[in-house]
Design an enzyme around this catalytic site. Sequence first.
Site, PDB file in Angstrom:
ATOM      1  N   GLU A  52       0.865  -1.183   0.000  1.00 43.13           N
ATOM      2  CA  GLU A  52       0.000   0.000   0.000  1.00 43.13           C
ATOM      3  C   GLU A  52       0.896   1.226   0.000  1.00 43.13           C
ATOM      4  O   GLU A  52       1.877   1.295   0.742  1.00 43.13           O
ATOM      5  CB  GLU A  52      -0.902   0.003   1.233  1.00 43.13           C
ATOM      6  CG  GLU A  52      -1.767   1.255   1.375  1.00 43.13           C
ATOM      7  CD  GLU A  52      -2.613   1.234   2.639  1.00 43.13           C
ATOM      8  OE1 GLU A  52      -2.999   2.325   3.107  1.00 43.13           O
ATOM      9  OE2 GLU A  52      -2.885   0.135   3.169  1.00 43.13           O
ATOM     10  N   GLU A  85      -2.485  11.684   3.051  1.00 39.75           N
ATOM     11  CA  GLU A  85      -3.158  11.052   4.182  1.00 39.75           C
ATOM     12  C   GLU A  85      -3.040  11.924   5.424  1.00 39.75           C
ATOM     13  O   GLU A  85      -1.993  12.498   5.705  1.00 39.75           O
ATOM     14  CB  GLU A  85      -2.555   9.677   4.450  1.00 39.75           C
ATOM     15  CG  GLU A  85      -3.314   8.872   5.490  1.00 39.75           C
ATOM     16  CD  GLU A  85      -2.810   7.448   5.596  1.00 39.75           C
ATOM     17  OE1 GLU A  85      -3.638   6.550   5.808  1.00 39.75           O
ATOM     18  OE2 GLU A  85      -1.592   7.233   5.461  1.00 39.75           O
TER      19      GLU A  85
END
Length: 262
Positions: free
Chosen positions: A11, A16
Amino acid sequence: MFGPNWPNNGEIDIIEGVNRQVDNGMSLHTSANCQIPNLASAQLGTLNTGQCDSSFNYNSGCGITAQAGQHTYGSDFNSHGGGVYATEWTSDHIKIWFFPRYAIPHDILRGKPNPNSWSKPQAFFQGSSSCNIDTHFANHNLVFDTTFCGDWAGGVWSSDGVCSEGGTLTCQQFVAGRPEIFRDAFWLVNSVKVYQQKNYPPTDASSPYSNVTTSALNDNISLTSPPPSSTSLKAPGSDAPRSSSWQTSWTTGSSSPTKRAA
């Protein structure tokens, strides 16, 4: 971005953050045996931890926080008109850049990105014998996601006295009782562009990548790209395979980019 059979195909979190965070967080999450070195002099951001194995540290991954004051996330990002995030994924490394609206490189605007000509990235995840990039990352999907509460935002909710109103509200209570707060909680994306490294020595030194996918986004788009490790490229007239790589640029507008925000 993430691959199938998580976390075995990895990932890559490009944008974020949670709650009132102002500096973007970039991280990798993998299966066992992936440790990233600290390349402080080669990146603008700050390494938080080099352990990418998702079974450690409550799946925090190996994370790098963007350089402070660069308008990379949240309300500060919005007030400065957004910008461009670009990610280069090769067999050697994964790098992430952020360019504010007023400083987007001309080669990106021309559709001929040349990462070698750009300034230092915000994040530089260097592959090595301690983390083989091709082994840990493959077959990724590009995902835009807004999560209410969740493991990260919900887990640190009480530590933010403003959001939790001095600890009197849980994350779930806040989300359920304050829908008007999320009026501006959306993604405004002008374009997503995916490029693959050319399979021959480029005649134009300023353009080592060719365009693979350019898409104007709508509410239903789903974009899937093959990973660098799944394609073996050969130079014309040669039997020697060439490693491939992907460079992705996201042109974002003045929305608040968040993957796991409450």
